[in-house]
Design an enzyme around this catalytic site. Structure first.
Site, PDB file in Angstrom:
ATOM      1  N   LYS A  41      34.991  33.406  38.396  1.00 24.41           N
ATOM      2  CA  LYS A  41      34.583  34.662  39.046  1.00 24.41           C
ATOM      3  C   LYS A  41      35.277  35.843  38.379  1.00 24.41           C
ATOM      4  O   LYS A  41      36.256  35.660  37.636  1.00 24.41           O
ATOM      5  CB  LYS A  41      34.939  34.591  40.533  1.00 24.41           C
ATOM      6  CG  LYS A  41      36.435  34.450  40.807  1.00 24.41           C
ATOM      7  CD  LYS A  41      36.710  34.100  42.266  1.00 24.41           C
ATOM      8  CE  LYS A  41      38.209  33.965  42.522  1.00 24.41           C
ATOM      9  NZ  LYS A  41      38.487  33.432  43.875  1.00 24.41           N
ATOM     10  N   ARG A 140      39.330  33.604  56.786  1.00 22.33           N
ATOM     11  CA  ARG A 140      38.701  34.520  55.841  1.00 22.33           C
ATOM     12  C   ARG A 140      37.210  34.221  55.762  1.00 22.33           C
ATOM     13  O   ARG A 140      36.386  35.024  56.162  1.00 22.33           O
ATOM     14  CB  ARG A 140      39.363  34.390  54.459  1.00 22.33           C
ATOM     15  CG  ARG A 140      38.816  35.373  53.448  1.00 22.33           C
ATOM     16  CD  ARG A 140      39.513  35.292  52.095  1.00 22.33           C
ATOM     17  NE  ARG A 140      39.162  34.105  51.314  1.00 22.33           N
ATOM     18  CZ  ARG A 140      39.467  33.932  50.032  1.00 22.33           C
ATOM     19  NH1 ARG A 140      40.150  34.875  49.389  1.00 22.33           N
ATOM     20  NH2 ARG A 140      39.133  32.842  49.392  1.00 22.33           N
ATOM     21  N   TYR A 261      54.182  63.445  33.396  1.00 23.67           N
ATOM     22  CA  TYR A 261      53.742  64.168  34.598  1.00 23.67           C
ATOM     23  C   TYR A 261      54.855  64.216  35.638  1.00 23.67           C
ATOM     24  O   TYR A 261      55.513  63.201  35.907  1.00 23.67           O
ATOM     25  CB  TYR A 261      52.524  63.470  35.215  1.00 23.67           C
ATOM     26  CG  TYR A 261      51.242  63.740  34.469  1.00 23.67           C
ATOM     27  CD1 TYR A 261      50.728  65.028  34.372  1.00 23.67           C
ATOM     28  CD2 TYR A 261      50.542  62.697  33.888  1.00 23.67           C
ATOM     29  CE1 TYR A 261      49.545  65.267  33.692  1.00 23.67           C
ATOM     30  CE2 TYR A 261      49.344  62.925  33.217  1.00 23.67           C
ATOM     31  CZ  TYR A 261      48.854  64.218  33.118  1.00 23.67           C
ATOM     32  OH  TYR A 261      47.692  64.448  32.457  1.00 23.67           O
ATOM     33  N   MET A 309      46.972  58.201  32.238  1.00 21.73           N
ATOM     34  CA  MET A 309      45.698  57.491  32.145  1.00 21.73           C
ATOM     35  C   MET A 309      45.558  56.746  30.818  1.00 21.73           C
ATOM     36  O   MET A 309      45.100  55.607  30.782  1.00 21.73           O
ATOM     37  CB  MET A 309      44.532  58.480  32.302  1.00 21.73           C
ATOM     38  CG  MET A 309      43.174  57.799  32.350  1.00 21.73           C
ATOM     39  SD  MET A 309      41.795  58.948  32.394  1.00 21.73           S
ATOM     40  CE  MET A 309      41.993  59.686  34.008  1.00 21.73           C
TER      41      MET A 309
HETATM   42  C1  PLP Z   1      39.429  32.387  43.728  1.00 19.91           C
HETATM   43  C2  PLP Z   1      39.278  31.093  44.434  1.00 19.91           C
HETATM   44  C3  PLP Z   1      39.783  29.898  43.884  1.00 19.91           C
HETATM   45  C4  PLP Z   1      40.648  29.880  42.655  1.00 19.91           C
HETATM   46  O1  PLP Z   1      41.967  30.213  43.031  1.00 19.91           O
HETATM   47  P1  PLP Z   1      43.182  30.152  41.988  1.00 19.91           P
HETATM   48  O2  PLP Z   1      44.365  30.416  42.831  1.00 19.91           O
HETATM   49  O3  PLP Z   1      42.926  31.226  41.008  1.00 19.91           O
HETATM   50  O4  PLP Z   1      43.157  28.814  41.370  1.00 19.91           O
HETATM   51  C5  PLP Z   1      39.485  28.711  44.517  1.00 19.91           C
HETATM   52  N1  PLP Z   1      38.756  28.684  45.652  1.00 19.91           N
HETATM   53  C6  PLP Z   1      38.292  29.813  46.241  1.00 19.91           C
HETATM   54  C7  PLP Z   1      37.518  29.720  47.488  1.00 19.91           C
HETATM   55  C8  PLP Z   1      38.556  31.051  45.662  1.00 19.91           C
HETATM   56  O5  PLP Z   1      38.119  32.167  46.250  1.00 19.91           O
END
Ligand code: PLP
Length: 371
Positions: A41, A140, A261, A309
């Site tokens: 992702k 979650r 800055y 920046m």
């Molecule tokens: C992002 C995610 C992972 C991967 O987690 P890592 O700690 O990066 O290995 C696995 N399962 C779910 C549901 C996630 O959202």
């Protein structure tokens, strides 16, 4: 291999594909006989899913996880026909048909996501595979115990939605001693008993380094593939990302002179400074103002003043006068400074540093195994 979108850029991000391959093999061996899936992702945590995913596929990975449908579409183009693609965030309303047409496996996280997927299966008169997420304590995503029970009593559900994976997510996998891990595992075991024969998945990277009971049938490894240790138990991972940036200008300032800055930093004595061509627009956190560092041949060069920046300023007084010149590069991520070091200085985690690395770096993909 170079992706020279910005060949003249003043910062360079080097991504070691062989290290990703090695990290995958290490994790796969660690969780075997469970399968090791790869979480790619957020564009493979900012490192470029189009480059990373084929390497993982060729290393034997057959299960990929993204967060969103648009990521799944891009990933399929990069992977070709190989591998299953699961969408962790599930189904946005209105996206069900596209998801089904493309053959992606949505993770159904709520009763309403289940209802929309079933409605499509009925409308099309064909079963639509999915994964089902159980909330085992993180609050979650995922179905609560009552929603799960309702499904198990529903013969239509099993017919309409063949389950490819039953999953849950650990809240504290980075803290191996936290009793929440065992509590989540126990709640997940109770849910698994309701779906006999369905492959199960609980471990992210941190979970992969927990005892074997956490590995179930499929692990979902993310950050460990990209070289950052998910917990104190993780050993043997190779760093993947290296970042350097060029010196734009060198100057000497006298006592009483302010820098950057707000003139937050004021020299108390004569100092030599180098202004480096990387800033918060490149994902180098502004929180590192006055606290982080760059490195040159093992020597720490503290950031003085605020991160701008497009640039930041480091104190190079500790180096010999001729050690650095305009155009030379200093290390920001590499042997002297890990992702965790930077994250610690910035008050965040390696995940955020990686995923924020900007688009302006010259990206260089290297693959030791093929050189
Ligand atoms: C992002 C995610 C992972 C991967 O987690 P890592 O700690 O990066 O290995 C696995 N399962 C779910 C549901 C996630 O959202």
């Amino acid at each position: 291999m170079a992706n020279d979108v910005c060949a003249t850029g003043s910062s360079r991000l080097t991504i070691d594909l062989d290290a990703i391959r090695a990290n995958y093999r290490l994790l796969a061996a660690r969780v075997a006989p469970a399968a090791c899936g790869a979480v790619v992702k957020a564009d493979a945590y900012g490192l470029g899913a189009a480059w990373v995913a084929p390497v993982l596929r060729d290393a034997g990975c057959g299960i990929f996880f993204v967060a969103q449908l648009c990521e799944a579409i891009a990933l399929r183009a990069a992977l070709g026909t190989a591998g299953d693609i699961f969408i962790l965030n599930g189904l946005d309303p209105g996206c069900e048909a596209l998801c089904a047409d493309r053959g992606f496996v949505p993770v159904l996280n709520s009763a309403s996501q289940v209802a929309r997927w079933r409605a499509l299966a009925r409308e099309r008169g064909s079963a639509l595979p999915a994964a089902l997420q159980i909330d085992s304590g993180m609050s979650r995503l995922g179905l609560d115990a009552a929603a799960v029970e309702a499904l198990t009593g529903d013969a239509g559900f099993a017919r309409e939605v063949p389950l490819r994976l039953l999953m849950t997510h650990l809240a504290c996998a980075d803290e191996p001693g936290n009793p929440a891990n065992a509590a989540q595992l126990a709640r997940f075991a109770a849910a698994r008993a309701l779906f006999p024969g369905v492959p199960a998945s609980i471990a992210n990277s941190g979970g992969s380094f927990l005892p074997d009971g956490f590995h179930c049938d499929v692990a979902r490894a993310g950050i460990a593939l990209y070289g950052a240790p998910p917990s104190a138990l993780a050993e043997g991972l190779r760093p993947v990302a290296a970042l350097s940036a060029r010196v734009i200008q060198i100057r000497e300032i006298g006592a009483g002179t302010g820098v950057g800055y707000g003139l937050d930093y004021v020299a108390s004595e004569r100092r030599r400074l180098a202004t480096i061509g990387i800033g918060y627009a490149d994902g180098w956190p502004r929180h590192l103002s006055g606290r982080g560092a760059a490195w040159h041949r093992g020597q720490r060069l503290p950031i003085v003043g605020r991160v701008s920046m497009d640039s930041l300023t480091v104190d190079i007084s500790s180096l010999p006068d001729d050690a650095l010149a305009e155009g030379d590069s200093v290390e920001l991520l590499g042997p002297s400074q890990s992702l965790d070091d930077v994250a610690g200085d910035a008050g965040t985690i390696s995940y955020e540093i990686l995923t924020q690395l900007g688009r302006r770096h010259r990206r260089l993909y290297v693959d030791g195994a093929q050189q």
